[in-house]
Design an enzyme around this catalytic site. Structure first.
Site, PDB file in Angstrom:
ATOM      1  CG  ASP A   1      38.416  44.912  47.549  1.00 32.08           C
ATOM      2  OD1 ASP A   1      37.428  44.583  46.867  1.00 32.08           O
ATOM      3  OD2 ASP A   1      39.584  44.581  47.278  1.00 32.08           O
TER       4      ASP A   1
ATOM      5  CG  HIS B   1      34.053  46.059  44.029  1.00 29.77           C
ATOM      6  ND1 HIS B   1      34.377  45.405  42.855  1.00 29.77           N
ATOM      7  CD2 HIS B   1      34.801  45.474  45.003  1.00 29.77           C
ATOM      8  CE1 HIS B   1      35.265  44.470  43.112  1.00 29.77           C
ATOM      9  NE2 HIS B   1      35.549  44.492  44.397  1.00 29.77           N
TER      10      HIS B   1
ATOM     11  NE  ARG C   1      41.457  37.374  36.084  1.00 28.40           N
ATOM     12  CZ  ARG C   1      41.002  38.093  37.103  1.00 28.40           C
ATOM     13  NH1 ARG C   1      39.696  38.147  37.356  1.00 28.40           N
ATOM     14  NH2 ARG C   1      41.834  38.769  37.869  1.00 28.40           N
TER      15      ARG C   1
ATOM     16  CG  HIS D   1      39.165  46.426  42.128  1.00 29.94           C
ATOM     17  ND1 HIS D   1      39.062  47.155  43.298  1.00 29.94           N
ATOM     18  CD2 HIS D   1      38.936  45.140  42.490  1.00 29.94           C
ATOM     19  CE1 HIS D   1      38.789  46.354  44.309  1.00 29.94           C
ATOM     20  NE2 HIS D   1      38.701  45.113  43.842  1.00 29.94           N
TER      21      HIS D   1
END
Length: 351
Positions: free
Chosen positions: A220, A218, A284, A274
């Protein structure tokens, strides 16, 4: 993930992504690490050097990292600690904050409040940040009133963290303006009294990481994203028609351009595509601050940029318009911006 955020041996089908999304990354992303020290001290030569590195990165893929950014490393550690504490809460306490479908704020497990397939293997906590005079300590108050008195200290830490992120974000708008060859304060006034989004991300370990994603590909929709990631790794950027990994550095903040700033640059700067992959053995975490303009301000590229480019790429719009689109009509992906403008122009014509 089961309801307690624990490990499951077989991946539920709504977390399984189609194979075309699961192509492995090929090597590391070559992106600049920009030292902001000279720029923040007002040194002209260092400022021009930083602007040149950023211009090249934004032309190519919309991604760079910054060091000597002015954020206290101890404060960043404290924010990570408070995030860890929140995600370790029992599920019933986290679900007290669950997002309603059209809301940005609160807790979300895999965005299951909005979607039913290609679910991301993550949980998030999102809260608002603005520093208008009328609302002192908006973050502190959010934590205390929505999570509980025992999270007042977390609110104090995140208030300070967001204060620092906002100040850095505004300085980055100046550097981006310089890089585009316009007055350095041109963008700052769009953002100075905007309401930004702070998000804590937790990507639990996953027994079948090759079948799912922590976050799908996607861009942002926001303007500038400032991210601090732990040392586990998992952030990939799409550049030169390949996925590339971004090795984490504790001393750096990751910066990526979003759709709104792509429009503000008249399309010169790329909105960064990303994703986040997940890990079989380690969870994570990351802290993402999304700098947003004031909702009702008209957003358009600077006249000098449009004149130089010879054409205006996008219609005028507001952040409120784009936010409404992504919250109510569209799941953010790599094509949010063109789809938004199609929707925006047709809905204007209808009205």
């Amino acid at each position: 993930m089961d309801s307690e955020g624990g490990v499951v041996s077989h991946l539920p089908t709504n977390f399984v992504w189609p194979k075309e999304y699961l192509v492995d990354a090929q090597g590391e992303l070559q992106a600049p690490v920009v030292d902001l020290d000279g720029f923040l001290r007002g040194e002209e030569e260092a400022t021009q050097c930083a602007a040149k590195l950023i211009r090249e990165a934004c032309f190519n893929h919309g991604f760079f990292q910054v060091i000597n950014h002015g954020l206290d490393s101890c404060l960043i550690r404290q924010a990570h600690h408070q995030m860890d504490t929140f995600f370790k809460l029992p599920i019933h306490r986290k679900l007290n904050l669950h997002k309603t479908p059209a809301s940005i704020w609160g807790y979300s497990g895999a965005h299951a409040h909005r979607f039913s397939s290609k679910l991301p293997w993550k949980e998030t906590l999102s809260f608002p940040y603005h520093d208008n005079n009328t609302s002192q300590h908006v973050v502190t108050n959010y934590f205390k009133s929505t999570i509980g008195e025992d999270f007042e200290q977390a609110g104090v830490v995140f208030q300070k963290y967001c204060d620092g992120m906002k100040q850095l974000g505004l300085k980055l708008t100046e550097l981006l303006a310089i890089s585009l060859g316009v007055d350095r304060l041109h963008f700052r006034e769009l953002f100075s009294d905007g309401c930004s989004i702070m998000r804590c991300n937790n990507y639990p370990s996953c027994q079948q990481p090759n079948l799912t994603l922590g976050t799908g590909p996607h861009c942002d929709p926001t303007s500038i994203t400032i991210l601090h990631q732990d040392l586990v790794g998992g952030l990939d950027v799409f550049a030169d028609n390949q996925w590339k990994t971004v090795p984490p550095r504790l001393d750096a903040l990751v910066i990526n351009i979003g759709d709104t700033f792509m429009a503000l640059s008249n399309g010169r700067y790329k909105s960064c595509v990303h994703r986040a992959v997940v890990n079989k053995y380690k969870e994570r975490k990351s802290l993402a601050f999304f700098l947003c303009p004031k909702e009702d301000k008209v957003l358009r590229a600077p006249d000098e940029v449009i004149e130089k480019d010879g054409t205006k790429q996008y219609p005028d719009f507001t952040w409120s318009d784009l936010l409404h689109f992504t919250q109510n009509h569209y799941r953010a992906d790599q094509a949010t911006l063109p789809n938004f403008f199609n929707w925006f122009l047709s809905s204007k014509a209808t009205h």
